[in-house]
Design an enzyme around this catalytic site. Structure first.
Site, PDB file in Angstrom:
ATOM      1  N   GLY A  65      13.061  -3.704  -0.064  1.00  0.00           N
ATOM      2  CA  GLY A  65      12.495  -3.275  -1.212  1.00  0.00           C
ATOM      3  C   GLY A  65      13.462  -2.177  -1.552  1.00  0.00           C
ATOM      4  O   GLY A  65      14.226  -1.704  -1.431  1.00  0.00           O
ATOM      5  N   GLN A  66      12.776  -1.465  -2.450  1.00  0.00           N
ATOM      6  CA  GLN A  66      13.367  -0.056  -3.216  1.00  0.00           C
ATOM      7  C   GLN A  66      13.355   1.042  -2.813  1.00  0.00           C
ATOM      8  O   GLN A  66      13.447   1.368  -1.316  1.00  0.00           O
ATOM      9  CB  GLN A  66      13.274  -0.430  -4.461  1.00  0.00           C
ATOM     10  CG  GLN A  66      13.143  -1.408  -6.037  1.00  0.00           C
ATOM     11  CD  GLN A  66      14.706  -1.575  -6.375  1.00  0.00           C
ATOM     12  OE1 GLN A  66      15.673  -0.379  -5.805  1.00  0.00           O
ATOM     13  NE2 GLN A  66      14.949  -3.090  -6.542  1.00  0.00           N
ATOM     14  N   ILE A  67      13.377   2.745  -3.404  1.00  0.00           N
ATOM     15  CA  ILE A  67      13.337   3.496  -1.958  1.00  0.00           C
ATOM     16  C   ILE A  67      11.366   4.086  -1.947  1.00  0.00           C
ATOM     17  O   ILE A  67      11.418   3.936  -3.204  1.00  0.00           O
ATOM     18  CB  ILE A  67      13.660   4.158  -3.101  1.00  0.00           C
ATOM     19  CG1 ILE A  67      14.527   5.662  -2.821  1.00  0.00           C
ATOM     20  CG2 ILE A  67      13.085   4.982  -5.085  1.00  0.00           C
ATOM     21  CD1 ILE A  67      15.505   6.913  -3.770  1.00  0.00           C
ATOM     22  N   LEU A  93       5.940  -0.859   2.573  1.00  0.00           N
ATOM     23  CA  LEU A  93       5.855  -2.071   3.494  1.00  0.00           C
ATOM     24  C   LEU A  93       7.520  -2.178   3.094  1.00  0.00           C
ATOM     25  O   LEU A  93       7.199  -1.985   2.233  1.00  0.00           O
ATOM     26  CB  LEU A  93       4.824  -3.020   3.616  1.00  0.00           C
ATOM     27  CG  LEU A  93       3.483  -3.261   3.985  1.00  0.00           C
ATOM     28  CD1 LEU A  93       3.132  -4.094   3.552  1.00  0.00           C
ATOM     29  CD2 LEU A  93       3.364  -2.640   5.206  1.00  0.00           C
ATOM     30  N   CYS A 116       9.416   2.877  -4.860  1.00  0.00           N
ATOM     31  CA  CYS A 116       9.393   1.238  -4.953  1.00  0.00           C
ATOM     32  C   CYS A 116       9.851   1.276  -5.789  1.00  0.00           C
ATOM     33  O   CYS A 116       9.280  -0.493  -5.976  1.00  0.00           O
ATOM     34  CB  CYS A 116       7.788   0.959  -3.862  1.00  0.00           C
ATOM     35  SG  CYS A 116       7.437   1.576  -2.468  1.00  0.00           S
ATOM     36  N   ARG A 128      16.209  -3.132   4.648  1.00  0.00           N
ATOM     37  CA  ARG A 128      15.415  -3.517   4.581  1.00  0.00           C
ATOM     38  C   ARG A 128      14.810  -3.709   3.242  1.00  0.00           C
ATOM     39  O   ARG A 128      15.925  -3.611   2.608  1.00  0.00           O
ATOM     40  CB  ARG A 128      13.967  -3.055   5.153  1.00  0.00           C
ATOM     41  CG  ARG A 128      13.452  -1.613   4.219  1.00  0.00           C
ATOM     42  CD  ARG A 128      12.940  -0.750   4.129  1.00  0.00           C
ATOM     43  NE  ARG A 128      12.964   1.006   3.041  1.00  0.00           N
ATOM     44  CZ  ARG A 128      13.113   1.447   2.034  1.00  0.00           C
ATOM     45  NH1 ARG A 128      12.934  -0.120   1.244  1.00  0.00           N
ATOM     46  NH2 ARG A 128      13.127   1.741   1.623  1.00  0.00           N
TER      47      ARG A 128
END
Length: 209
Positions: free
Chosen positions: A68-70, A134, A164, A66
């Site tokens: 985004g980050q963590i 999200l 995030c 996906r």
């Protein structure tokens, strides 16, 4: 849209199942929405930076596809995966993100709470603190992954990451604001808002010989 209540399920097999569903679907495949909870797990987006995990922990870290980050998933958090044909729905990714955020905002408003978006930081916030995250992937015009809403969980693992990718971002949950409904009840309420914002779209009919 077919709704599946999968309960508490491990993260990685669920992610692989989403990939397989998306890879095998065609223009006649109905959209699906999966409601789940996960055992403790960190997930790191495809461009995510491992340094946002601030120190070693026994919680597994799964590198996924996906954006985004963590982020962290754990029991007591509502997770909704939306496997949608965006072409069939005439939706762009940004529009889908807006609708997901609005469904969460509307769900939270049912409890008398005001939630909002934050420019440049997808998700939903109450007074600047993050209550929902999200993350999406779109392949061949079809989405998978989705959203997570913190209801009644142990928030400690969020303090071991930059959620995030944002240093110092505080993560909160509905229980902090006196919400007494549990994850299953909140999931049903959220489902109603998601179904309203993403109404049923019939699959394309098979061509006749």
């Amino acid at each position: 849209m077919i709704v599946r209540h999968l309960g508490l399920v491990p993260y990685e097999p669920t992610w692989r199942a989403m990939q397989e569903f998306t890879a095998s679907r065609n223009e006649t495949t109905p959209d699906e929405l999966w409601l789940v909870q996960h055992p403790p797990v960190y997930t790191l987006g495809q461009a995510g930076k491992p340094e946002h995990l601030l120190h070693a922990t026994e919680i597994p870290l799964v590198k996924i596809d996906r954006g985004g980050q963590i982020t962290y998933h754990g029991p007591g958090q509502v997770v909704a995966y939306l496997l949608l044909d965006l072409h069939r729905r005439h939706l762009k990714v940004r529009e889908m993100v807006n609708l997901l955020e609005q469904a969460i905002i509307d769900c939270i408003a049912d409890y008398g709470l005001v939630a909002e978006r934050k420019d440049g930081a997808p998700g939903v916030y109450i007074a600047g603190e993050k209550v929902a995250a999200l993350g999406l992937r779109v392949r061949n015009g079809c989405s998978y992954h989705g959203l997570s809403l913190n209801v009644d969980m142990d928030l400690t693992p969020f303090t071991w990451i930059n959620p995030c990718g944002y240093s110092g971002l505080k993560t909160i949950q509905l229980k902090d604001f006196g919400v007494t409904e549990g994850p299953d009840e909140v999931a049903e309420r959220l489902l109603g808002h998601l179904q309203r914002h993403f109404p049923e779209v019939p699959p394309t009919a098979l061509p006749k010989d």
